[in-house]
Structure formats: structure tokens, C-alpha cells
Write a protein that holds these residues in place. Structure first.
Motif, PDB file in Angstrom:
ATOM      1  N   UNK A  40      31.222  29.446  40.411  1.00 55.44           N
ATOM      2  CA  UNK A  40      30.834  28.043  40.584  1.00 55.44           C
ATOM      3  C   UNK A  40      31.717  27.119  39.762  1.00 55.44           C
ATOM      4  N   UNK A  41      32.289  27.614  38.680  1.00 55.98           N
ATOM      5  CA  UNK A  41      33.132  26.756  37.841  1.00 55.98           C
ATOM      6  C   UNK A  41      34.611  26.823  38.226  1.00 55.98           C
ATOM      7  N   UNK A  42      34.941  27.581  39.257  1.00 59.45           N
ATOM      8  CA  UNK A  42      36.338  27.669  39.699  1.00 59.45           C
ATOM      9  C   UNK A  42      36.818  26.303  40.182  1.00 59.45           C
ATOM     10  N   UNK A  43      38.021  25.925  39.812  1.00 58.62           N
ATOM     11  CA  UNK A  43      38.562  24.640  40.274  1.00 58.62           C
ATOM     12  C   UNK A  43      38.667  24.619  41.807  1.00 58.62           C
ATOM     13  N   UNK A  44      38.493  23.456  42.380  1.00 52.52           N
ATOM     14  CA  UNK A  44      38.558  23.318  43.836  1.00 52.52           C
ATOM     15  C   UNK A  44      40.003  23.456  44.308  1.00 52.52           C
ATOM     16  N   UNK A  45      40.239  24.422  45.150  1.00 53.23           N
ATOM     17  CA  UNK A  45      41.523  24.643  45.796  1.00 53.23           C
ATOM     18  C   UNK A  45      41.248  25.056  47.232  1.00 53.23           C
ATOM     19  N   UNK A  46      42.283  25.114  48.023  1.00 53.01           N
ATOM     20  CA  UNK A  46      42.143  25.482  49.434  1.00 53.01           C
ATOM     21  C   UNK A  46      41.671  26.926  49.589  1.00 53.01           C
ATOM     22  N   UNK A  47      42.125  27.813  48.703  1.00 47.94           N
ATOM     23  CA  UNK A  47      41.789  29.233  48.798  1.00 47.94           C
ATOM     24  C   UNK A  47      41.305  29.729  47.439  1.00 47.94           C
ATOM     25  N   UNK A  48      40.210  30.486  47.462  1.00 48.27           N
ATOM     26  CA  UNK A  48      39.718  31.203  46.278  1.00 48.27           C
ATOM     27  C   UNK A  48      39.866  32.685  46.572  1.00 48.27           C
ATOM     28  N   UNK A  49      40.767  33.347  45.850  1.00 48.39           N
ATOM     29  CA  UNK A  49      40.999  34.776  46.026  1.00 48.39           C
ATOM     30  C   UNK A  49      40.298  35.539  44.913  1.00 48.39           C
ATOM     31  N   UNK A  50      39.508  36.536  45.295  1.00 51.33           N
ATOM     32  CA  UNK A  50      38.863  37.405  44.319  1.00 51.33           C
ATOM     33  C   UNK A  50      39.549  38.758  44.346  1.00 51.33           C
ATOM     34  N   UNK A  51      40.254  39.087  43.271  1.00 52.67           N
ATOM     35  CA  UNK A  51      40.900  40.395  43.144  1.00 52.67           C
ATOM     36  C   UNK A  51      39.849  41.365  42.625  1.00 52.67           C
ATOM     37  N   UNK A  52      39.450  42.311  43.467  1.00 52.00           N
ATOM     38  CA  UNK A  52      38.383  43.246  43.133  1.00 52.00           C
ATOM     39  C   UNK A  52      38.910  44.652  42.868  1.00 52.00           C
ATOM     40  N   UNK A  53      40.192  44.791  42.584  1.00 53.60           N
ATOM     41  CA  UNK A  53      40.786  46.117  42.411  1.00 53.60           C
ATOM     42  C   UNK A  53      40.247  46.854  41.186  1.00 53.60           C
ATOM     43  N   UNK A  54      39.801  46.131  40.167  1.00 52.38           N
ATOM     44  CA  UNK A  54      39.283  46.771  38.951  1.00 52.38           C
ATOM     45  C   UNK A  54      37.764  46.694  38.846  1.00 52.38           C
ATOM     46  N   UNK A  55      37.101  46.338  39.939  1.00 49.25           N
ATOM     47  CA  UNK A  55      35.642  46.269  39.933  1.00 49.25           C
ATOM     48  C   UNK A  55      35.077  47.650  40.250  1.00 49.25           C
ATOM     49  N   UNK A  56      34.227  48.160  39.342  1.00 45.09           N
ATOM     50  CA  UNK A  56      33.675  49.511  39.490  1.00 45.09           C
ATOM     51  C   UNK A  56      32.327  49.540  40.197  1.00 45.09           C
ATOM     52  N   UNK A  57      31.596  48.420  40.197  1.00 48.39           N
ATOM     53  CA  UNK A  57      30.246  48.399  40.757  1.00 48.39           C
ATOM     54  C   UNK A  57      29.955  47.025  41.328  1.00 48.39           C
ATOM     55  N   UNK A  58      29.388  46.999  42.531  1.00 45.55           N
ATOM     56  CA  UNK A  58      28.942  45.759  43.153  1.00 45.55           C
ATOM     57  C   UNK A  58      27.532  46.007  43.681  1.00 45.55           C
ATOM     58  N   UNK A  59      26.546  45.422  43.008  1.00 42.81           N
ATOM     59  CA  UNK A  59      25.143  45.620  43.384  1.00 42.81           C
ATOM     60  C   UNK A  59      24.745  44.656  44.492  1.00 42.81           C
ATOM     61  N   UNK A  60      23.505  44.775  44.949  1.00 43.56           N
ATOM     62  CA  UNK A  60      22.977  43.863  45.964  1.00 43.56           C
ATOM     63  C   UNK A  60      22.998  42.425  45.446  1.00 43.56           C
TER      64      UNK A  60
END
Length: 128
Positions: A40-60
Motif C-alpha cells: 500500500x505504501x509503494x509509490x504510484x507507477x505504471x507497473x508494480x513488479x513483485x519479485x517472488x523468487x526468494x519467497x518460501x511461503x505464501x499463505x491464504x
């Protein structure tokens, strides 16, 4: 990473057209509020990219947060793009159907897109 505050790390790089958030660790009930706050605090830009390569767990809870962020970014005329999810996270994205809702890119595609836009980046690190 034993303590809750050490289980999630979000690094933010800002360019002219793109904000890249590199998310590492775990997104679960204990860390989802910090993840949501970073989104929510990410600056407003045309594209928000989330790099999830180092994410080990994503819950519901993390899936719900990604969907809410997708809707929020899209309502502002932008696009939320997931980049290189780890195998565990990719399975969650497929099982939840999020892979049909938002684009998922491979790292080579992201590098080519950055070259085309000529983005320069500034770095900001958030930890939760």
C-alpha cells in the motif's frame, strides 16, 4: 530466522515507470500486515513488479493480499506483475487461480522490459 520480525523482508526499487518489490521470507498470518503495508505504501507507477523468487511461503492471507493489491493497482490504471515465483509459491498461485488473474513473468522477460523503458532505480529497504 526465528523471530516473527525476521521472517519477511521487502526491498523496493523505484524507476520512472516501474516499482520493483523484492519479497523474501514468508507471508503468513504473522507477516501479512507488514506485506500489505509495503504494498500500500509503494509509490504510484505504471507497473508494480513483485519479485517472488526468494519467497518460501505464501499463505491464504498472502493470496488475499495479492488479489486486493491487484485490484487496487488496476483501479489506479496500473498493473501488478509477479516475477519468478519460487516453486512452492508458483504451486500456490496455480492452486488459487491467481496465475489466471495477474501476469507472471520469468526473469529474462523482466530484464528485457527494463532495457526498453530505460528505468533507473533508487533503493529503499523495508523489513518486517
Amino acid at each position: 530466522m526465528g523471530e516473527d520480525s525476521d521472517r519477511l523482508d521487502v526491498q523496493v526499487s523505484m524507476g520512472d515507470q516501474v516499482v520493483v518489490m523484492r519479497v523474501s521470507g514468508e507471508i503468513d498470518i504473522a507477516t501479512v500486515a507488514a506485506f500489505r503495508s509495503a504494498l500500500w505504501s509503494a509509490p504510484a507507477r505504471r507497473v508494480l513488479q513483485l519479485d517472488l523468487s526468494d519467497l518460501r511461503l505464501l499463505s491464504a492471507a498472502g493470496v488475499r493480499t495479492l488479489l486486493a493489491a491487484h485490484l487496487r493497482v488496476r483501479a489506479c490504471g496500473g498493473e501488478l506483475v509477479l516475477v519468478d515465483p519460487s516453486p512452492v509459491v508458483a504451486r500456490v498461485l496455480r492452486a488459487s487461480g491467481l496465475h489466471r488473474v495477474m501476469p507472471i513473468l520469468e526473469p529474462a522477460t523482466v530484464v528485457d522490459a527494463a532495457r526498453l523503458t530505460g528505468d533507473t532505480t533508487a533503493h529503499l529497504q523495508l523489513a518486517a
